[in-house]
Structure formats: C-alpha cells, structure tokens
Write a protein that holds these residues in place. Structure first.
Motif, mmCIF file in Angstrom:
data_model
loop_
_atom_site.group_PDB
_atom_site.id
_atom_site.type_symbol
_atom_site.label_atom_id
_atom_site.label_comp_id
_atom_site.label_asym_id
_atom_site.label_seq_id
_atom_site.Cartn_x
_atom_site.Cartn_y
_atom_site.Cartn_z
ATOM 1 N N THR A 272 0.847 -1.190 0.000
ATOM 2 C CA THR A 272 0.000 0.000 0.000
ATOM 3 C C THR A 272 0.878 1.234 0.000
ATOM 4 N N LEU A 273 0.647 2.112 -0.946
ATOM 5 C CA LEU A 273 1.371 3.369 -1.061
ATOM 6 C C LEU A 273 0.398 4.501 -0.782
ATOM 7 N N ARG A 274 0.910 5.593 -0.206
ATOM 8 C CA ARG A 274 0.035 6.674 0.222
ATOM 9 C C ARG A 274 0.439 8.002 -0.403
ATOM 10 N N CYS A 275 -0.566 8.869 -0.568
ATOM 11 C CA CYS A 275 -0.355 10.154 -1.220
ATOM 12 C C CYS A 275 -1.263 11.209 -0.594
ATOM 13 N N SER A 276 -0.693 12.358 -0.298
ATOM 14 C CA SER A 276 -1.483 13.519 0.114
ATOM 15 C C SER A 276 -1.345 14.591 -0.949
ATOM 16 N N PRO A 277 -2.455 15.074 -1.488
ATOM 17 C CA PRO A 277 -2.383 16.039 -2.586
ATOM 18 C C PRO A 277 -1.926 17.418 -2.116
ATOM 19 N N LYS A 278 -1.568 18.209 -3.080
ATOM 20 C CA LYS A 278 -1.220 19.606 -2.839
ATOM 21 C C LYS A 278 -2.429 20.323 -2.241
#
Lengths: 114, 115
Positions: free
Chosen positions: B20-26
């Motif tokens: 599982t990879l995670r991302c928080s947007p701008k």
C-alpha cells in the motif's frame, strides 16, 4: 489515443550554448501539452504548458517551448544552458475534450558539459 | 504551501506480497492520479480518483486498486506482486476532476522493489 515521441535518448550541449529537446505528439483532437523535468531520485517538476493562444510559451528557469500544430511538435528550448539543467526531461500530452490522463514520452537525458 | 507528499520513500517486497502506497495532494487539490514509472521509461497512467471514486483507469490489471479518502488523500494498493511491478510510483494532484487544463503536480514518488 494520445501519444508522445521524444526521438533522442540523450542531448549533449556545452554550457552557455542553446539547448533544444524535441517532442512530437499525436492526439485525435486539440492538445494540451506539458514539459516536466526530473532530477535523480526525484518526482517530476512542472516547467511549462501550452493550452491555447500564443505558440511560444515561457516557463520556469528560462525555459520556453514552441507549439507547431502543422508539425505536431512542442520542442523545449533554452537560450543558454547551465550545468544545473542536466536532468531528464519529459514531454506529455492530453486531449482537450477527451480524458484528462497525461501520456508521457520516454524522456530525454540532457547533459550540459562545463 | 505543502506540495504533494508520498510515503514511504522506498519499499522492498517479495513476489506475491501486497503493498500500500500513500499520497497527500497539494493544498487545494481534490483530484489524485497515480502513475507507474519503470526504469528508463516515462510515467504510465494507472488511475485517477475524484470525489472518492475511480474516474479513469489505464491499462493495468485489477491487482492494482486504489482509494480516496474524504480529505482527498489517496492510497494505491497492489496485490500479488510481480517482479515487473518494480518501479517508481508517482502521485499527481490537480483540482476539479482534471477537466480543465490545470497542471498536475507530482510528488517525489515511492520506489518499490520486488524481489
């Protein structure tokens, strides 16, 4: 489907000389075009984009690109290259009225020689 | 102004495992896209999330799935890992479902190595 071709694997240029990175595209309609730069072990950094209007687009760090609809090209240029411009450059395209995913070329490694 | 952030930076898994990879947007962005960049290649579009739904999908198998949370952050899940899944996984954010020609801003990526 949209696609991009970046015909040269590597571009070598002497510091202070003009730099050109070539890109041609294929879309079924009108394009939005983008240039990104990638430094080692980093993500993609936005340089400039063409949406509509003036065919010459100016971007970050002294880069510019010229949109040529008849030749379906969007070449990236810089009048005087710096050693710090050495990086991987990606051209990308998306259709104006199609899906909004970006289609990238394979990238061009630019090496600026001191 | 926080840019796009991704975690973890690096990950090593073995074949058959799940990741599982995670991302928080701008800040201010509500649309997240995921791309896979294999070594020596340009990024390839995996899918895009907007309003907590998968809106578009590239040519990737169902082993690749995702999720978007109410705070617009996103996860990429890959099941039954293959050696060929080794790549840099990039998250990009924009706003409004990406319909306008807004720029997609990319995070630093997660380097996944499958052994």
């Amino acid at each position: 489907a949209q696609s991009v071709a970046q015909p040269e694997d590597q571009v070598n240029v002497a510091e202070g000389n003009p730099l050109t990175v070539k890109c041609t595209y294929s879309v079924s309609g009108n394009p939005y075009l983008f240039w990104y730069v990638q430094y080692p072990n980093r993500g993609l950094q936005f340089l400039l984009k063409y949406i509509t209007g003036d065919n010459l687009v100016k971007g970050s760090y002294g880069f510019e690109a010229e949109f040529n609809k008849s030749q379906t090209s969007f070449h990236l240029k810089k009048p005087s290259a710096l050693v710090s411009d050495s990086a991987l450059y990606f051209c990308a395209v998306r259709e104006v009225y199609g899906n909004n995913r970006l289609a990238f070329g394979k990238g061009n490694q630019v090496v600026v020689i001191p | 102004d926080a840019g796009v952030t991704q975690s973890p930076t690096h990950l090593i898994k073995t074949r058959g495992q799940q990741v599982t990879l995670r991302c928080s947007p701008k800040s201010g962005h509500d649309t997240v896209s995921w791309y896979q960049q294999a070594l020596g290649q340009g990024p390839q579009f995996i899918f895009q999330y907007y309003e907590e739904e998968e809106r578009q999908r590239g040519n990737f198998p169902d082993r690749f799935s995702g999720h978007q949370f109410p705070n617009y952050s996103s996860e990429l899940n890959v099941n039954a890992l293959l050696l060929g899944d080794s790549a840099l996984y990039l998250c990009a954010s924009t706003q409004g479902g990406g319909r306008a020609p807004d720029t997609q801003y990319f995070g630093p990526g997660t380097r996944l190595t499958v052994l």
